[in-house]
Design an enzyme around this catalytic site. Sequence first.
Site, PDB file in Angstrom:
ATOM      1  N   HIS A  80      42.514   8.770 -24.361  1.00 30.82           N
ATOM      2  CA  HIS A  80      43.495   9.166 -24.989  1.00 30.82           C
ATOM      3  C   HIS A  80      45.020   8.792 -25.271  1.00 30.82           C
ATOM      4  CE1 HIS A  80      44.406  12.530 -21.966  1.00 30.82           C
ATOM      5  NE2 HIS A  80      45.349  12.697 -22.690  1.00 30.82           N
ATOM      6  N   ASP A 128      36.739  10.141 -21.517  1.00 31.63           N
ATOM      7  CA  ASP A 128      38.400  10.185 -20.934  1.00 31.63           C
ATOM      8  C   ASP A 128      38.826   8.725 -20.335  1.00 31.63           C
ATOM      9  OD1 ASP A 128      40.878   9.883 -22.342  1.00 31.63           O
ATOM     10  OD2 ASP A 128      40.912  12.047 -22.069  1.00 31.63           O
ATOM     11  N   GLY A 221      52.316  15.120 -20.653  1.00 30.62           N
ATOM     12  CA  GLY A 221      52.994  14.083 -20.520  1.00 30.62           C
ATOM     13  C   GLY A 221      52.735  13.079 -19.021  1.00 30.62           C
ATOM     14  N   SER A 223      49.217  13.097 -18.688  1.00 27.20           N
ATOM     15  CA  SER A 223      47.661  12.178 -18.959  1.00 27.20           C
ATOM     16  C   SER A 223      47.569  10.608 -18.720  1.00 27.20           C
ATOM     17  CB  SER A 223      48.167  12.704 -20.688  1.00 27.20           C
ATOM     18  OG  SER A 223      47.402  13.575 -21.039  1.00 27.20           O
ATOM     19  N   GLY A 224      46.403  10.406 -18.393  1.00 25.50           N
ATOM     20  CA  GLY A 224      46.771   9.303 -17.218  1.00 25.50           C
ATOM     21  C   GLY A 224      46.653   9.097 -16.415  1.00 25.50           C
TER      22      GLY A 224
END
Length: 276
Positions: A80, A128, A221, A223-224
């Site tokens: 995402h 994801d 922020g 994320s990942g």
Amino acid sequence: MQLPGIMLGILFAVLTLAAAALGCGVPLYPPAVSRVVGGEDARPHSWPWQVSLQYQSSGKWHHTCGGTLIATNWVLTAAHCISSGTTYRVFLGKNNLAVEEQGSVAASPAKIVVHEKWNPYRVANGYDIALIKLSQHVALSDKIQLACLPAAQSILSSNTACYVTGWGRLQTNGALPDELQQGLLLVVDYATCSQPSWWGSSVKTSMVCAGGDGITSSCNGDSGGPLNCQGTNGRWEVHGVVSFGSSLGCNYYRKPSVFTRVSAFDSWIKQVMASN
């Protein structure tokens, strides 16, 4: 009079060689794992596989997501985080995003591979996960090191203490920090996390839940970025990729942070890296 400079140079060279010799998951600057809840500044360069994924807009670069260096030319992040038509770069060896830091490296992607089953309109389906191949191999150093990945299909025990790291917001709608943050999260097993009063059917077995105490969580922020858990051998392994949290806000009770479970995608990661 030049001896101190020479000695410092020798020391840096020794540290750099030590970083390469240690392999994955062993920072030369160990994290300050003080069990502080609510988030705190990370010890600089104590999570040396953490990267900042940045996008270009109006001639400037902006942090958008975290990521994990898993090979000298591969970064693991969330699907995402990737938008078609966007120009990205990967910043490695960073602690403070607001200042120039010696030893940090900006690398451009050569290829970005998003999981073929990822559906941005159905996040709860899972998948994801994405891999970024860098345009060049990066040199490992005391500030840039590889993460270890867990064994295929391994499952974390309930209440395992892990750390989420990133430059995400300090609280719901809060400010974005300049310095890398870390937060202690306890793993919530699938049986608990999938209960109706928790995440229900939104959580799949290919995910990891951690937090949900109303105190610490990932936030916008992050994320990942990685969920870092220390193995019995002392090495840190990245068991999760920050995927989603509650729409009600960060740090929401019984709505733990949800991560893509890295061990569920071991064969996919290996296949993508081998074929690209």
